[in-house]
Design a protein around this motif. Structure first.
Motif, PDB file in Angstrom:
ATOM      1  N   VAL A 121      -2.730  -6.854  -6.107  1.00 44.99           N
ATOM      2  CA  VAL A 121      -1.954  -5.951  -5.246  1.00 44.99           C
ATOM      3  C   VAL A 121      -0.478  -6.253  -5.484  1.00 44.99           C
ATOM      4  O   VAL A 121      -0.047  -7.390  -5.314  1.00 44.99           O
ATOM      5  CB  VAL A 121      -2.293  -6.174  -3.761  1.00 44.99           C
ATOM      6  N   THR A 122       0.261  -5.235  -5.910  1.00 48.10           N
ATOM      7  CA  THR A 122       1.701  -5.402  -6.112  1.00 48.10           C
ATOM      8  C   THR A 122       2.425  -4.600  -5.034  1.00 48.10           C
ATOM      9  O   THR A 122       2.122  -3.427  -4.831  1.00 48.10           O
ATOM     10  CB  THR A 122       2.120  -4.881  -7.496  1.00 48.10           C
ATOM     11  N   ALA A 123       3.352  -5.240  -4.340  1.00 49.48           N
ATOM     12  CA  ALA A 123       4.143  -4.535  -3.330  1.00 49.48           C
ATOM     13  C   ALA A 123       5.512  -4.227  -3.906  1.00 49.48           C
ATOM     14  O   ALA A 123       6.157  -5.096  -4.494  1.00 49.48           O
ATOM     15  CB  ALA A 123       4.279  -5.382  -2.075  1.00 49.48           C
ATOM     16  N   LEU A 124       5.927  -2.975  -3.738  1.00 44.36           N
ATOM     17  CA  LEU A 124       7.234  -2.530  -4.204  1.00 44.36           C
ATOM     18  C   LEU A 124       8.116  -2.456  -2.965  1.00 44.36           C
ATOM     19  O   LEU A 124       7.860  -1.654  -2.072  1.00 44.36           O
ATOM     20  CB  LEU A 124       7.053  -1.160  -4.832  1.00 44.36           C
ATOM     21  N   VAL A 125       9.129  -3.327  -2.884  1.00 43.70           N
ATOM     22  CA  VAL A 125       9.978  -3.339  -1.693  1.00 43.70           C
ATOM     23  C   VAL A 125      11.431  -3.148  -2.106  1.00 43.70           C
ATOM     24  O   VAL A 125      11.762  -3.214  -3.291  1.00 43.70           O
ATOM     25  CB  VAL A 125       9.823  -4.660  -0.893  1.00 43.70           C
ATOM     26  N   GLY A 126      12.274  -2.903  -1.110  1.00 43.89           N
ATOM     27  CA  GLY A 126      13.697  -2.751  -1.401  1.00 43.89           C
ATOM     28  C   GLY A 126      14.353  -1.849  -0.380  1.00 43.89           C
ATOM     29  O   GLY A 126      13.655  -1.167   0.385  1.00 43.89           O
ATOM     30  N   LEU A 156       0.056   3.619  -3.465  1.00 40.90           N
ATOM     31  CA  LEU A 156       0.243   3.893  -2.041  1.00 40.90           C
ATOM     32  C   LEU A 156       1.734   3.938  -1.734  1.00 40.90           C
ATOM     33  O   LEU A 156       2.465   2.991  -2.036  1.00 40.90           O
ATOM     34  CB  LEU A 156      -0.418   2.784  -1.207  1.00 40.90           C
ATOM     35  N   ASP A 157       2.199   5.041  -1.138  1.00 38.63           N
ATOM     36  CA  ASP A 157       3.606   5.150  -0.776  1.00 38.63           C
ATOM     37  C   ASP A 157       3.754   5.014   0.733  1.00 38.63           C
ATOM     38  O   ASP A 157       3.495   5.957   1.479  1.00 38.63           O
ATOM     39  CB  ASP A 157       4.184   6.489  -1.259  1.00 38.63           C
ATOM     40  N   GLU A 158       4.155   3.859   1.166  1.00 36.95           N
ATOM     41  CA  GLU A 158       4.295   3.544   2.594  1.00 36.95           C
ATOM     42  C   GLU A 158       3.063   3.929   3.403  1.00 36.95           C
ATOM     43  O   GLU A 158       3.145   4.728   4.339  1.00 36.95           O
ATOM     44  CB  GLU A 158       5.544   4.221   3.158  1.00 36.95           C
ATOM     45  N   PRO A 159       1.932   3.357   3.048  1.00 34.93           N
ATOM     46  CA  PRO A 159       0.691   3.751   3.739  1.00 34.93           C
ATOM     47  C   PRO A 159       0.667   3.291   5.189  1.00 34.93           C
ATOM     48  O   PRO A 159      -0.048   3.852   5.996  1.00 34.93           O
ATOM     49  CB  PRO A 159      -0.398   3.031   2.929  1.00 34.93           C
ATOM     50  N   THR A 160       1.469   2.270   5.526  1.00 33.86           N
ATOM     51  CA  THR A 160       1.355   1.697   6.867  1.00 33.86           C
ATOM     52  C   THR A 160       2.392   2.247   7.836  1.00 33.86           C
ATOM     53  O   THR A 160       2.327   1.960   9.018  1.00 33.86           O
ATOM     54  CB  THR A 160       1.537   0.158   6.795  1.00 33.86           C
ATOM     55  N   ALA A 161       3.347   3.045   7.329  1.00 34.61           N
ATOM     56  CA  ALA A 161       4.470   3.456   8.178  1.00 34.61           C
ATOM     57  C   ALA A 161       4.044   4.061   9.515  1.00 34.61           C
ATOM     58  O   ALA A 161       4.571   3.667  10.548  1.00 34.61           O
ATOM     59  CB  ALA A 161       5.377   4.407   7.406  1.00 34.61           C
ATOM     60  N   PRO A 162       3.103   5.044   9.540  1.00 30.48           N
ATOM     61  CA  PRO A 162       2.783   5.627  10.850  1.00 30.48           C
ATOM     62  C   PRO A 162       1.654   4.899  11.597  1.00 30.48           C
ATOM     63  O   PRO A 162       1.206   5.400  12.621  1.00 30.48           O
ATOM     64  CB  PRO A 162       2.350   7.056  10.490  1.00 30.48           C
ATOM     65  N   VAL A 168       4.205   0.892  -2.162  1.00 30.51           N
ATOM     66  CA  VAL A 168       5.561   0.823  -1.636  1.00 30.51           C
ATOM     67  C   VAL A 168       5.446   0.423  -0.174  1.00 30.51           C
ATOM     68  O   VAL A 168       4.731   1.064   0.598  1.00 30.51           O
ATOM     69  CB  VAL A 168       6.267   2.192  -1.745  1.00 30.51           C
ATOM     70  N   LEU A 169       6.113  -0.655   0.219  1.00 27.40           N
ATOM     71  CA  LEU A 169       6.048  -1.118   1.603  1.00 27.40           C
ATOM     72  C   LEU A 169       7.448  -1.375   2.114  1.00 27.40           C
ATOM     73  O   LEU A 169       8.300  -1.886   1.387  1.00 27.40           O
ATOM     74  CB  LEU A 169       5.228  -2.408   1.699  1.00 27.40           C
ATOM     75  N   HIS A 170       7.683  -0.992   3.365  1.00 22.79           N
ATOM     76  CA  HIS A 170       8.989  -1.301   3.942  1.00 22.79           C
ATOM     77  C   HIS A 170       8.968  -2.624   4.677  1.00 22.79           C
ATOM     78  O   HIS A 170       9.969  -3.319   4.761  1.00 22.79           O
ATOM     79  CB  HIS A 170       9.416  -0.178   4.898  1.00 22.79           C
TER      80      HIS A 170
END
Lengths: 357, 251
Positions: free
Chosen positions: B29-34, B157-163, B189-191
């Motif tokens: 699992v790779t997380a893309l943050v920034g 996955l593009d910000e799957p957890t945001a909502p 992508v995770l914030h």
């Protein structure tokens, strides 16, 4: 917390599916209306007269004078007209369903890609400029060519396609092209003589009075093939409800699907309106009703719309030719008086939004 | 396996990605943050095949992106996009089943895959609900179930957890880790840096259209680097149970 079989929960019971019941009811109504359209008119016939007249051309029986007349009325006048109504209604309603699906907008109608306004301009040009290159066929040929041509022009100018651009550009270009076409049509109408104006008015409100077996023969093949294609594309149309980008993620080639849908719609609608004039609201209202009744899935929506569209145009045409005999009320007047209130009801129900969703 | 090499993308004179290279191996699992506007979602879109880069190329499972047709791509990768609304009143289960619509798999397995995906996302009770009436979180879980049902070896996955609420944030990322354990390549992508630190094998930190740092969570998420990239004072402590870094903002 992995997906292991023992963790799988059972789905709740499925709600009752009424679509089979609706299909049966609709089919029965369809047959009854079809029989009514061949029985009712200047010469009204009983059910047994209708049936024997229908049989007369299928089996070899000796006919008396009345029966010969009945047979001619039923077969040559009324049945050809009813079949035309079915072809026109089914074409417009299925194309409406397809365009609503493509643009993700329940208010889209088959004319959204310019085919109806283009066909109108073609018809007006033929009448006002007194073009007669194809004899009596000049008007339908002119309307057909202008209708399909306008759609191609809009598609070419919008060039929806490469990643990024979506169908909304088509709508904007369509509005611009329709405005230009409308200006030309307006100018030609301004030049028209009183007599020409009358026939233009008649065309713009639609009429099936020119229906013949010959025109049925010309339009039935393309209509059947076109509607069959729309049914084949039902599943990708469903996925478009997620938006074009997500539909692509799931394997729908949106660009090619859009091109095919617009091409088939342009041909079907141009064929329907070029012989019979523009008939509004069928393409908008019928898919909408069935989406409320049986749900939005296109595998059911398209065949139901075909059946319902044929039924609606048959009923409207029956009303058009029996309300004020021997004159005919333009079918557009009947449709408008049905479609207008329906449209208002849709707006009041607040179901008009989501266009931008 | 995701291999993105020297991806450069300019739109309207602005450089969105500048020679970005990224490799994600199966089973990770790779997380893309920034920070906002760093190019995370743009990079994900390029890898998903939504955007064509001006330069560079992407390979998915060794196949060059530009050689793949829309249908082929749908066999390889599933995408959870940012914000997904449905336009007509489809029932939730029908939306999940759309993940299977163009998969070259036997339709016999469809029901089982859909049941499993919906159970995992805890939306089984919503099966026949009109998907337009769902809350934001329920909608996101429906989309996640659709991604699971598509059953691809690459999941983006593009910000799957945001909502999502606390429980479902955790569940969605746990499910992503489980996918990776079964050999799937996951790129998200995770914030939320803490969710990234807790679940990702590797964190890729982006800044100004490029990659600022990559490595394990504890390598990448240091106070100095976060303060530099995000321009925000933080302190980094160690999670008492998980042992991974936890980032806390300070005034």
């Amino acid at each position: 917390m992995s997906v292991s079989p023992e963790m799988v929960v059972a789905p709740p019971p499925k709600p009752v599916d009424r679509s089979a019941l609706i299909a049966v009811g609709l089919s029965l109504l369809f047959v009854v209306v079809l029989l009514a359209t061949v029985a009712i008119g200047a010469v009204s016939l009983s059910l047994s007269e209708v049936l024997s007249a229908l049989m007369s051309r299928i089996s070899d029986v000796e006919l008396d004078r009345d029966q010969v007349l009945n047979s001619a009325v039923v077969w040559d006048l009324r049945l050809a007209r009813s079949v035309t109504a079915i072809i026109v209604g089914a074409s417009l309603a299925t194309c409406g369903a397809a365009m609503q699906g493509l643009f993700g907008n329940p208010l889209a109608d088959p004319g959204i890609v310019g085919v109806s306004s283009g066909a109108s301009l073609g018809a007006i040009a033929v009448v006002v400029l007194q073009i007669s290159a194809f004899g009596i066929w000049t008007l339908p040929v002119g309307a057909f060519v202008a209708g399909v041509g306008t759609t191609f022009l809009i598609y070419g100018l919008a060039r929806p396609g490469r990643e990024g651009t979506d169908s909304s550009r088509l709508l904007l270009v369509g509005i611009a092209v329709n405005a230009i076409g409308g200006a030309f049509a307006g100018y030609l109408t301004y030049l028209a003589t009183a007599e020409q104006l009358q026939s233009l008015t008649f065309w713009s409100m639609g009429s099936l009075s020119s229906a013949k077996w010959l025109t049925v023969g010309i339009t039935v093949g393309p209509a059947v093939i076109g509607i069959a294609l729309l049914m084949i594309w039902a599943r990708p149309l469903d996925l478009l409800a997620l938006g074009e980008r997500q539909a692509r993620h799931l394997g729908v080639d949106v660009r090619s699907l859009r091109r095919k849908l617009i091409f088939v719609t342009a041909l079907l609608v141009a064929a329907a309106v070029s012989f019979n004039g523009t008939i509004g609201f069928v393409g908008l209202v019928v898919p909408h009703i069935f989406r409320l009744l049986i749900g939005p899935g296109h595998r059911q929506l398209i065949p139901f719309s075909a059946l319902g569209g044929g039924l609606l145009v048959m009923m409207a045409d029956l009303a058009a030719r029996t309300m004020d005999p021997p004159n005919e009320v333009p079918i557009g007047v009947i449709m408008g008086s049905l479609g207008g209130p329906f449209f208002l009801w849709m707006i009041w129900r607040g179901r008009t939004g989501r266009a931008d969703a | 396996m995701i291999e993105a090499q020297d991806i450069t993308l300019r739109i309207g004179g602005k450089s969105l990605l500048d020679r970005v290279s990224l490799t994600c191996r199966p089973g990770t699992v790779t997380a893309l943050v920034g920070p906002n506007g760093a190019g995370k979602s743009t990079l994900l879109s390029v890898i998903a095949g939504d955007l064509m880069p001006d330069k560079g190329h992407v390979r998915l499972n060794g196949k060059l992106m530009s050689d793949l047709k829309v249908h082929d791509l749908a066999q390889l990768r599933a995408v959870f996009p940012q914000g997904s609304a449905i336009r007509f009143a489809y029932p939730v289960r029908e939306v999940v089943s759309m993940g299977r619509a163009f998969r070259d798999l036997s339709p016999d397995g469809d029901d089982r895959a859909i049941d499993a995906a919906m159970s995992q996302a805890e939306i089984m009770h919503l099966s026949w609900r009109d998907a337009q009436t769902l809350s934001g979180g329920e909608q996101a879980r429906t989309t996640f179930a659709r991604v699971l049902a598509q059953d691809c070896s690459i999941v983006l996955l593009d910000e799957p957890t945001a909502p999502l609420d606390l429980r479902h944030q955790e569940r969605v990322l746990q499910a992503s880790v489980d996918l990776a354990r079964r050999g799937v390549t996951v790129l998200a992508v995770l914030h939320d840096l803490n969710l990234a630190a807790a679940h990702a094998d590797r964190i890729v930190l982006m800044r100004n259209a490029g990659i600022a740092a990559e490595g394990s969570p504890s390598e990448v998420l240091t106070e100095a680097r976060i303060e530099e990239v995000y321009r925000q004072q933080v302190c980094v402590i160690t999670h008492p149970k998980r042992g991974c870094p936890v980032v806390l903002t300070t005034a």
